[in-house]
Design an enzyme around this catalytic site. Sequence first.
Site, mmCIF file in Angstrom:
data_model
loop_
_atom_site.group_PDB
_atom_site.id
_atom_site.type_symbol
_atom_site.label_atom_id
_atom_site.label_comp_id
_atom_site.label_asym_id
_atom_site.label_seq_id
_atom_site.Cartn_x
_atom_site.Cartn_y
_atom_site.Cartn_z
ATOM 1 N N GLY A 152 0.826 -1.197 0.000
ATOM 2 C CA GLY A 152 0.000 0.000 0.000
ATOM 3 C C GLY A 152 0.868 1.258 0.000
ATOM 4 O O GLY A 152 0.563 2.243 -0.660
ATOM 5 N N ARG A 163 7.393 2.075 0.992
ATOM 6 C CA ARG A 163 7.801 0.680 1.192
ATOM 7 C C ARG A 163 8.202 0.060 -0.156
ATOM 8 O O ARG A 163 9.143 -0.722 -0.216
ATOM 9 C CB ARG A 163 6.688 -0.129 1.852
ATOM 10 C CG ARG A 163 7.052 -1.593 1.953
ATOM 11 C CD ARG A 163 6.415 -2.319 3.108
ATOM 12 N NE ARG A 163 6.927 -1.839 4.371
ATOM 13 C CZ ARG A 163 6.183 -1.467 5.402
ATOM 14 N NH1 ARG A 163 4.888 -1.526 5.325
ATOM 15 N NH2 ARG A 163 6.726 -1.041 6.515
ATOM 16 N N ARG A 179 1.298 10.798 -8.915
ATOM 17 C CA ARG A 179 0.617 10.855 -7.617
ATOM 18 C C ARG A 179 1.407 10.208 -6.476
ATOM 19 O O ARG A 179 0.822 9.724 -5.495
ATOM 20 C CB ARG A 179 -0.759 10.171 -7.697
ATOM 21 C CG ARG A 179 -1.764 10.998 -8.472
ATOM 22 C CD ARG A 179 -3.071 10.276 -8.636
ATOM 23 N NE ARG A 179 -3.931 11.061 -9.500
ATOM 24 C CZ ARG A 179 -5.000 11.744 -9.084
ATOM 25 N NH1 ARG A 179 -5.355 11.715 -7.825
ATOM 26 N NH2 ARG A 179 -5.710 12.442 -9.917
ATOM 27 N N ARG A 226 -0.288 -8.717 -3.518
ATOM 28 C CA ARG A 226 -0.339 -7.626 -2.539
ATOM 29 C C ARG A 226 0.451 -8.034 -1.314
ATOM 30 O O ARG A 226 0.327 -9.173 -0.840
ATOM 31 C CB ARG A 226 -1.797 -7.331 -2.167
ATOM 32 C CG ARG A 226 -1.966 -6.494 -0.932
ATOM 33 C CD ARG A 226 -3.331 -5.877 -0.810
ATOM 34 N NE ARG A 226 -3.716 -5.627 0.574
ATOM 35 C CZ ARG A 226 -3.171 -4.683 1.371
ATOM 36 N NH1 ARG A 226 -2.200 -3.913 0.922
ATOM 37 N NH2 ARG A 226 -3.578 -4.523 2.607
ATOM 38 N N SER A 235 -0.550 -4.902 5.335
ATOM 39 C CA SER A 235 -0.730 -5.137 6.767
ATOM 40 C C SER A 235 -2.218 -5.296 7.054
ATOM 41 O O SER A 235 -3.062 -4.954 6.226
ATOM 42 C CB SER A 235 -0.163 -3.967 7.571
ATOM 43 O OG SER A 235 -0.844 -2.788 7.215
ATOM 44 N N ASP A 283 -1.615 -4.869 13.812
ATOM 45 C CA ASP A 283 -2.290 -4.521 15.059
ATOM 46 C C ASP A 283 -3.359 -5.564 15.360
ATOM 47 O O ASP A 283 -3.791 -6.291 14.463
ATOM 48 C CB ASP A 283 -2.897 -3.109 15.005
ATOM 49 C CG ASP A 283 -3.616 -2.824 13.705
ATOM 50 O OD1 ASP A 283 -2.969 -2.325 12.771
ATOM 51 O OD2 ASP A 283 -4.815 -3.133 13.627
ATOM 52 N N ARG A 322 8.153 -4.538 13.369
ATOM 53 C CA ARG A 322 7.410 -4.535 12.118
ATOM 54 C C ARG A 322 8.346 -4.808 10.946
ATOM 55 O O ARG A 322 8.037 -5.554 10.040
ATOM 56 C CB ARG A 322 6.752 -3.160 11.939
ATOM 57 C CG ARG A 322 5.431 -3.254 11.251
ATOM 58 C CD ARG A 322 4.513 -2.103 11.493
ATOM 59 N NE ARG A 322 5.100 -0.795 11.585
ATOM 60 C CZ ARG A 322 4.733 0.115 12.476
ATOM 61 N NH1 ARG A 322 3.788 -0.163 13.345
ATOM 62 N NH2 ARG A 322 5.287 1.299 12.495
#
Length: 233
Positions: free
Chosen positions: A21, A25, A44, A88, A91, A206, A219
């Site tokens: 996403g 990253r 963008r 994909r 998280s 989470d 993480r």
Amino acid sequence: MKNTPHINQTAEIAETILLPGDPLRAKFIAENFFDNPVQFNEVRGALGYTGEVKGKKISILGTGMGVPSMGIYSHELINIFGVKNLIRIGSCGAIQENVKLYDIIFGLGSSTTSNFASQFCLPGTFCPTASYSLLEKAKKSSDELGIKNVHIGNILCDDAFYNDDSESVDKWKKMGILGIEMESAALYMNAARYNANALCILTVSDHLLTKEKTTAKERETSFTNMINIALNL
Ligand code: HPA
């Protein structure tokens, strides 16, 4: 080189692409895990790169958050740029006791609160699923790497991160949903409709029952496991 309203292509895009996403990253993975990374998009801020892993061409693109954004990028990657395998790497928030922080989930099915399927005008309810061949490869990959904390099952692709209905998590939990994210349904539906392979690999960032959250350092390690599963695949 091709152009869409969202991708101004400046380099080759491989048949297989990783889709985090977060665009930063995507940049980090390209710079640290790919050989010879070349940027192919920055429209963008959706940073995209193509490089090689073990001599095979691979691309990565940051898709942004939510079904509409994933709907746009997956549609264009498949239909304009000829991408065949879309993985994909994201998280999610866990909603089962046996799914722990940093565990990895392969989304077998994607239940959703999104209305994305309405465009296909189906005479019933569509069940978005992962590509079995990618899922099988991902399982083999995680086994080979000795990564044990992997769950495979149904995930929820939710349109609302901040959900006003405080009982919704418990209802999805009762249906066996492992975790909640926000993009998988668009990815799986576009892959089904336009004949591509898709898989959603998630790290639990989470826990919605215990309210635990990951630390930045931890993480990084667990995300590395997820990236290695995807690259080894
Ligand atoms: N909900 C939706 N998407 C998410 C979450 C969540 O709790 N955690 C990480 N991505």
